[in-house]
Design a protein around this motif. Sequence first.
Motif, PDB file in Angstrom:
ATOM      1  N   ALA A 207       1.033  -1.155  -0.157  1.00 17.75           N
ATOM      2  CA  ALA A 207      -0.161   0.139   0.051  1.00 17.75           C
ATOM      3  C   ALA A 207       0.972   1.150   0.002  1.00 17.75           C
ATOM      4  O   ALA A 207       0.510   2.302  -0.617  1.00 17.75           O
ATOM      5  N   SER A 208       2.034   1.275   0.799  1.00 16.29           N
ATOM      6  CA  SER A 208       2.850   2.440   0.712  1.00 16.29           C
ATOM      7  C   SER A 208       3.555   2.593  -0.407  1.00 16.29           C
ATOM      8  O   SER A 208       3.764   3.838  -1.034  1.00 16.29           O
ATOM      9  N   LYS A 209       4.005   1.494  -1.385  1.00 10.32           N
ATOM     10  CA  LYS A 209       4.284   1.774  -2.657  1.00 10.32           C
ATOM     11  C   LYS A 209       3.447   2.196  -3.600  1.00 10.32           C
ATOM     12  O   LYS A 209       3.908   3.006  -4.549  1.00 10.32           O
ATOM     13  N   MET A 210       2.201   2.042  -3.293  1.00 13.16           N
ATOM     14  CA  MET A 210       1.156   2.762  -4.397  1.00 13.16           C
ATOM     15  C   MET A 210       0.559   3.744  -3.810  1.00 13.16           C
ATOM     16  O   MET A 210      -0.525   4.219  -4.370  1.00 13.16           O
ATOM     17  N   ASP A 211       1.098   4.396  -2.560  1.00 14.35           N
ATOM     18  CA  ASP A 211       0.793   5.673  -2.166  1.00 14.35           C
ATOM     19  C   ASP A 211      -0.816   5.438  -1.788  1.00 14.35           C
ATOM     20  O   ASP A 211      -1.613   6.518  -1.870  1.00 14.35           O
TER      21      ASP A 211
ATOM     22  N   ARG B 161      -0.023  12.755   3.611  1.00 13.71           N
ATOM     23  CA  ARG B 161      -1.374  12.542   2.669  1.00 13.71           C
ATOM     24  C   ARG B 161      -1.346  11.578   1.544  1.00 13.71           C
ATOM     25  O   ARG B 161      -0.215  11.501   0.752  1.00 13.71           O
ATOM     26  N   LYS B 162      -2.228  10.605   1.767  1.00 12.88           N
ATOM     27  CA  LYS B 162      -2.255   9.470   0.662  1.00 12.88           C
ATOM     28  C   LYS B 162      -3.722   9.214   0.185  1.00 12.88           C
ATOM     29  O   LYS B 162      -4.641   9.763   0.886  1.00 12.88           O
ATOM     30  N   ARG B 163      -3.734   8.838  -0.952  1.00 16.88           N
ATOM     31  CA  ARG B 163      -5.329   8.331  -1.510  1.00 16.88           C
ATOM     32  C   ARG B 163      -5.748   7.322  -0.353  1.00 16.88           C
ATOM     33  O   ARG B 163      -4.957   6.424   0.001  1.00 16.88           O
ATOM     34  N   THR B 164      -7.029   7.362  -0.206  1.00 18.45           N
ATOM     35  CA  THR B 164      -7.753   6.228   0.714  1.00 18.45           C
ATOM     36  C   THR B 164      -8.350   5.188  -0.036  1.00 18.45           C
ATOM     37  O   THR B 164      -8.905   5.362  -1.107  1.00 18.45           O
ATOM     38  N   ALA B 165      -8.032   3.851   0.350  1.00 17.88           N
ATOM     39  CA  ALA B 165      -8.607   2.668  -0.120  1.00 17.88           C
ATOM     40  C   ALA B 165      -9.030   1.663   0.909  1.00 17.88           C
ATOM     41  O   ALA B 165      -8.524   1.515   2.011  1.00 17.88           O
ATOM     42  N   GLY B 166     -10.276   1.050   0.662  1.00 14.03           N
ATOM     43  CA  GLY B 166     -10.714   0.230   1.552  1.00 14.03           C
ATOM     44  C   GLY B 166     -10.085  -1.142   1.447  1.00 14.03           C
ATOM     45  O   GLY B 166      -9.768  -1.630   0.367  1.00 14.03           O
ATOM     46  N   LEU B 167      -9.645  -1.768   2.602  1.00 12.56           N
ATOM     47  CA  LEU B 167      -9.283  -3.007   2.551  1.00 12.56           C
ATOM     48  C   LEU B 167      -9.983  -4.225   3.194  1.00 12.56           C
ATOM     49  O   LEU B 167     -10.314  -3.686   4.618  1.00 12.56           O
ATOM     50  N   LEU B 168     -10.693  -5.152   2.822  1.00 15.59           N
ATOM     51  CA  LEU B 168     -11.275  -5.840   3.567  1.00 15.59           C
ATOM     52  C   LEU B 168     -10.602  -7.541   3.712  1.00 15.59           C
ATOM     53  O   LEU B 168     -10.196  -8.226   2.557  1.00 15.59           O
ATOM     54  N   LEU B 169     -10.303  -7.994   4.876  1.00 16.83           N
ATOM     55  CA  LEU B 169      -9.537  -9.226   5.311  1.00 16.83           C
ATOM     56  C   LEU B 169     -10.766  -9.946   5.769  1.00 16.83           C
ATOM     57  O   LEU B 169     -11.564  -9.893   6.753  1.00 16.83           O
TER      58      LEU B 169
END
Length: 800
Positions: free
Chosen positions: A275-279, A310-318
């Motif tokens: 996730a960090s690599k993809m910002d 500051r990063k883009r927000t994305a949902g992560l469902l585990l």
Amino acid sequence: MALLDVTKSCIDSIKQISEHIKDAILYLDSGCTESFQLIGAFPVLLELGVRAVCCLENMSPLDSVVDWNSNIDPMRKMVVMTSRLLSDAHRYIVRCLSASYGIRHCAIFTSISEIAHSAYTDSPLGPDAFHEYETLLLQDYEELVRKRQTKSGQSEDTGFQKRLTFEDDGWSHLTSSEEDTSTFEASSSGKDFYKEDVGQELVVSVHHFPMILCPLSPRVFVLPSEGSVAEACLSVEHEDSLSPVLPPIGTGLFSDGDDVPPGAILTAHLIYHLASKMDLKMEIFSLGDLSKNVGKLLTDMSSLYDVGRRKRTAGLLLVDRTFDLLTPCCHGDSLVDRMFSSLPRRKRTAFYAHIKGSQSQAKLGSSSVQRSPVEVQIPLAKILSEEDSKLDDSRLQGNIEAFLRGWDAYNSSSQVVDLVDLSNKIYSERSLSSEIELLSGSFVSTENFRGTPYMEALLDRRMKDGTMLIKKWLQEALRQENLTVNVRSRPGSATKSELQAMIKALAKNQSSLVRNRGIIQFAAAALAALDESHSARWDAFISAEKMLHVSAEDTSQSLAAQIGDLINKSCLVGSHDQKTRKMELSSRLLSFKDALLLTVTGYILAGENFPTSGSGGPFSWQEEHFLKEAIVDAIFENPSEAKFKFLHGLPEELEANKNRIKSEESKEASSDPLDIDDFDDDQWGKWGDEDADNNDNREQQYNDMQLKLELQDRVDNLFKFLHKVSGLKRKNIPLRDSAFGSDSHFHGDSYASKGLLYKLLMKVLAKNDVPGLEYHSSTVGRLFKSGFGRFGLGQVSFNP
């Protein structure tokens, strides 16, 4: 919001390290090779100036021959890319350094982060893991250089004798082929690099490279099967554990400290750095005990390292896989699933973990999980005609001989003869057909049709729709190449003969083959799925699963009888007549292994439809006894077909016992029948030997009984596992509290037949509460209510 492209991110990550890999010899381990094959990275590596790409586990002194008779400067750089822990890859890295003379700079890229190395319990490295490893590697390398100088001083020319003693480094446990490789030491133009090594320091640097993934499409990826993350156990041994490859059964209790499985630790670090690599900043949701552990680790890392960014927000469902074991066991009408099932996989590489000061041991057993490689081998040579695949045997062998003579030109003539003999031996052991078999293809996720990746377009296609789409692509490719094919085509369907004719037409010309290699490989994979032997077996699976579902809606007796019938039919128990057996074998579609998979499916269905209380299974004692006896008889009759881990080597003993019985029966059958005239006076004294024969028979009956008792114990343990599988819905608290299969908001057979992930997403998209779904917040005050608003989509206009 722009969609993410995992494949592009992987390629871009490789380009970002171009300064390191330019003019270097690059060693990739099996996990990296699997990843780079799928993303089509090898042409990119050559464009960036890589001198040679070699295998880390199967290093050869011939890897450095790329510089021979060339005008470019000798290689001074070596780069190692690994998907494993540094401690596991260490022995192979040292081996490559010791065989590559003249190396001055060694850069190591690992997919396991420095923090993960220190957090992983089996890693000997501390918080400053990368710097510690740089120091340790230099120490080991300098020790080997000193040994090499000592050996060189003692003997100027050791020929084919081993120059180093590898026992101190744990190398003595490598396979014989690897040991033999170490006996050859390459040199460039006859120069001796031992003297050049003196006074020259090696510069080592270790870096983190998280983008070692296996993308099937720009937005779908899996982990390399032979990487440390994929091989790490997901559950420790306890009563709620099903298998090291699966998360434990959900109890609602949170694990902490040493109770967290190593797979959870490595998975959390992988997701965070990806996730960090993809910002991206993750809004994390979890369902299941293991997923909650991973979510907490991710939240803790985000709180420590993402402050003020500051990063883009994305949902992560585990979601824990144990919530739905039925879906991966079933066989749907999917072209991609059929292709992966029909094609042979690349064989796993023999890998030996090594920790300095301890014995080298293979990564087997409970310490690691063995997964099938994602990389398939598409049999292109079988599709092309024999005329297109012929090779000039004598010319090929002559080239090998000339190469070996040039390679060892500075050695004695006797050694050259030995090398030529070796080439003859190698060539004789490999027939022409085996050489052609090396011409196999594989999937590359970047191959596309007018910008649309082939794999992405096929992922959700059924068999008929997918083959029709491939047929359309082939027709378009033929039109662009101005080629015609004389084959009878039927609208609305794609036959095997049609696809094969179009493939041959495109592959007839070498330039056309290169231009259309992507569609040719996917079409060849579709041909394998259409083959009668594979398609009939897949259809048999679908039919058997339908019968199990129908029986599960009836009674437990009906379902148990259906499972037993599948076991008996797959193993032909009771069919002793050889002629009848051969006829049945030719028509049999499902093996005993297939029948056991269907048994697991049947127990899952039984647990959902016939729940029981306590520790017992879903069937009565009589019904389960019938199933146990069917499995025991099947294994006892055909031990060669029962190579399963739960038997722990018992099939070998059963096979040996069966062969001995057959041998004795054949001896008795070949002996002459006893005639009454043979009872003369000289034979009356031999009648006392009957007691000895009876003792032998009793001993043999005792041995048979012991083997069968041992087998019954192993089968009992198997049924303990089946009891756990059938009780998943009862024990998993979120599943027990939320019936995904009987939701009042959704109706129809289509919804009922879908897997858990589909039903879960449908609930979330409809803004319904999901019991057990936990939100991991790393920011104070960001506590949303249950529903879709927690995924961030409630704040914008959205129509599901």
